[in-house]
Design an enzyme around this catalytic site. Structure first.
Site, PDB file in Angstrom:
ATOM      1  N   LYS A 105      13.610  23.043  10.183  1.00  0.00           N
ATOM      2  CA  LYS A 105      12.404  23.715  10.702  1.00  0.00           C
ATOM      3  C   LYS A 105      11.863  22.916  11.869  1.00  0.00           C
ATOM      4  O   LYS A 105      12.014  21.691  11.904  1.00  0.00           O
ATOM      5  CB  LYS A 105      11.334  23.801   9.612  1.00  0.00           C
ATOM      6  CG  LYS A 105      10.289  24.861   9.863  1.00  0.00           C
ATOM      7  CD  LYS A 105      10.820  26.210   9.459  1.00  0.00           C
ATOM      8  CE  LYS A 105       9.846  27.329   9.689  1.00  0.00           C
ATOM      9  NZ  LYS A 105      10.345  28.567   9.088  1.00  0.00           N
ATOM     10  N   GLY A 217      -1.666  39.607   7.576  1.00  0.00           N
ATOM     11  CA  GLY A 217      -0.818  39.245   8.719  1.00  0.00           C
ATOM     12  C   GLY A 217      -0.216  40.516   9.286  1.00  0.00           C
ATOM     13  O   GLY A 217       0.330  41.337   8.536  1.00  0.00           O
ATOM     14  N   GLY A 219       1.822  40.395  12.194  1.00  0.00           N
ATOM     15  CA  GLY A 219       2.753  39.929  13.226  1.00  0.00           C
ATOM     16  C   GLY A 219       4.120  40.521  12.938  1.00  0.00           C
ATOM     17  O   GLY A 219       4.243  41.606  12.351  1.00  0.00           O
ATOM     18  N   ASN A 220       5.163  39.801  13.295  1.00  0.00           N
ATOM     19  CA  ASN A 220       6.525  40.302  13.107  1.00  0.00           C
ATOM     20  C   ASN A 220       6.757  40.729  11.651  1.00  0.00           C
ATOM     21  O   ASN A 220       7.166  41.855  11.379  1.00  0.00           O
ATOM     22  CB  ASN A 220       7.519  39.202  13.525  1.00  0.00           C
ATOM     23  CG  ASN A 220       8.942  39.587  13.249  1.00  0.00           C
ATOM     24  OD1 ASN A 220       9.320  39.821  12.111  1.00  0.00           O
ATOM     25  ND2 ASN A 220       9.759  39.677  14.282  1.00  0.00           N
ATOM     26  N   GLY A 222       4.532  40.920   8.883  1.00  0.00           N
ATOM     27  CA  GLY A 222       3.543  41.816   8.279  1.00  0.00           C
ATOM     28  C   GLY A 222       3.675  43.237   8.800  1.00  0.00           C
ATOM     29  O   GLY A 222       3.706  44.201   8.025  1.00  0.00           O
ATOM     30  N   TYR A 223       3.790  43.374  10.127  1.00  0.00           N
ATOM     31  CA  TYR A 223       3.883  44.724  10.702  1.00  0.00           C
ATOM     32  C   TYR A 223       5.140  45.434  10.215  1.00  0.00           C
ATOM     33  O   TYR A 223       5.089  46.587   9.760  1.00  0.00           O
ATOM     34  CB  TYR A 223       3.855  44.680  12.245  1.00  0.00           C
ATOM     35  CG  TYR A 223       4.314  45.995  12.830  1.00  0.00           C
ATOM     36  CD1 TYR A 223       3.497  47.128  12.730  1.00  0.00           C
ATOM     37  CD2 TYR A 223       5.577  46.137  13.397  1.00  0.00           C
ATOM     38  CE1 TYR A 223       3.935  48.364  13.193  1.00  0.00           C
ATOM     39  CE2 TYR A 223       6.015  47.366  13.864  1.00  0.00           C
ATOM     40  CZ  TYR A 223       5.189  48.480  13.753  1.00  0.00           C
ATOM     41  OH  TYR A 223       5.625  49.700  14.195  1.00  0.00           O
TER      42      TYR A 223
END
Ligand code: NAD
Length: 419
Positions: A105, A217, A219-220, A222-223
């Protein structure tokens, strides 16, 4: 975010599992810390001509099963301990879905919203210069994470290829499709979460139209999760972002909400989605309200440590699908278990992203392009198998799904290390 505790909790969790699996102390010792932690400065020329120093990290936790693999996040609260914890989580996630990868990471302490496009590009390229000697297609393969995207991967892979002196698309995943990115990678994590939701639907008998979801969220992850779940007929009654969110009793349409967000700049302004615009239709809520609302399935898809011992007793959802990494603290897990909440662990729920990254790595290496349908189909095969393995072990050992997932993952890594 208490990142020191996040790492200590990850170590504690590993020790508990190692104890059950009777893992040898020397193997546990190696797994408790990353193999390598790289901390470095990234000097960036800002638009005003001055040079600003940013701080970057890359943690390489374990590479027994294959090259280190994991995203890079750009966030003001990035810390060494957070990156170490997330890299350990990646080792378990890749092992759980049986990918030939280890765990890594990376991150930079930065609020990217305060940078111009040029500054963001120079920061992304500077990050690669800092870690260039330690990464590569068969060494460590980074990808996007919070606040990083396909464009940032394009700059990064371009910088890597320049330094290497040859085009090396397999050095990064999450690239744009035009640059050997995988069609379907963008939506893969959310899609994978919905593959798991559909497995739950079968075992618990959910009726999508009668099942409500709240997604933290937008974003990538959550959406896309919200959008695929919506297309399956589920009722998304709330979603949020850093600044707050919306509650829509009748259910919201994620695509319309995204369009509205782009127009108005904030989700909280979108309670009048479409032509209907009155307060009975939707209302603004805080992130705390979203987490504690009466809903069937709660989907934390933003950041870690959002469900803690302070709010766990107030959670009213019956199921939690952990799409973010580490959204529930261990103390909160105990409280949720007492309340009989069923939780799908992050290393299973959000593993669609790294699985798609694996497909992208393969296509970049083999120079063969996959169609989106093939990517998403292969992804569902991998995730369905992982779900069944976790589910069956949980039943057999009479443990919760998280423990079962960790037992499977840690056992795979430890056995490979022993060999
Ligand atoms: P993103 O940057 O695209 O979106 C993050 C969203 O969370 C945004 O809507 C943001 O406003 C919101 N957010 C940030 N901080 C918040 C806070 N304190 N409270 C409430 N909302 C907050 O990031 P993403 O890629 O969607 O990642 C979300 C989570 O999923 C992270 O935990 C990440 O590690 C994990 N994850 C991502 C992927 C992937 O493929 N992108 C894969 C696996 C796991």
């Amino acid at each position: 975010m208490d990142s020191q505790n996040f790492f200590l909790d990850s170590q504690k969790q590993l020790k508990e599992i190692a104890n059950i699996l009777k893992i040898k102390p020397e193997i546990l010792r190696e797994l408790e810390e990353p193999h390598r932690l790289i901390k470095f400065q990234i000097p960036v020329q800002m638009d005003n001509g001055k040079v600003k120093i940013f701080f970057g990290f890359r943690s390489q936790h374990n590479n027994t099963l294959g090259p280190y693999k994991g995203g890079i996040r750009f966030h003001p609260e990035v810390s060494e301990d957070e990156i170490k914890a997330l890299s350990m989580l990646m080792t378990w996630k890749c092992a759980l879905v049986d990918l030939p990868f280890g765990g890594g990471k990376g991150g930079v302490i930065v609020d990217p919203r305060k940078l111009s496009k040029g500054e963001l590009e120079r920061l992304s390229r500077g990050y690669v210069k800092g870690i260039f000697p330690y990464i590569g297609p068969d060494i460590d393969v980074p990808a996007p994470d919070v606040n990083t995207n396909a464009q940032i991967m394009a700059w990064m892979v371009n910088e890597y290829s320049k330094l290497k002196g040859k085009d090396t698309p397999a050095a990064f995943t999450g690239k744009p499709p035009e640059l050997w990115g995988l069609k379907g990678r963008e939506e893969a994590t959310g899609y994978g979460g919905v593959v798991i939701l559909k497995k739950l639907q079968k075992v618990f008998g959910f009726k999508p139209r009668e099942t409500t979801l709240a997604v933290q969220g937008f974003g990538n992850v959550g959406y896309n999760f919200a959008n695929f779940a919506f297309r399956e007929g589920y009722k998304i009654i709330a979603t949020s972002e850093c600044e707050g969110g919306i509650y829509v009793k009748k259910g919201l349409n994620p695509e319309e909400t995204l369009r509205c967000r782009e127009e108005k700049g904030k989700i909280a302004e979108c309670y009048c989605v479409g032509s209907v615009c009155d307060l009975n239709y939707g209302k603004q809520i805080t992130n705390d309200e979203l987490l504690e609302m009466e809903v069937d399935i709660l989907v934390p898809a933003a950041v870690e440590n959002v469900i803690t011992k302070e709010n766990a007793s107030k959670i009213r959802a019956k199921y939690i699908i952990e799409m973010a990494n580490g959204p529930v603290t261990p103390e909160a897990e105990i409280i949720l278990e007492e309340k009989c909440v069923v939780s799908i662990p992050d290393i299973l729920a959000n593993s669609g992203g790294v699985t798609a990254s694996y497909f992208e790595w393969l296509q970049s290496k083999e120079k063969k392009k996959w169609e989106r349908e093939k990517s998403l189909h292969e992804l569902s095969v991998v995730l369905e198998k992982a779900f069944e393995e976790v589910w069956n072990l949980a039943k057999k050992e009479k443990v919760n799904l998280k423990k079962a997932a960790y037992l499977l993952a840690v056992d795979r890594v430890a056995k490979a290390m022993k060999k």
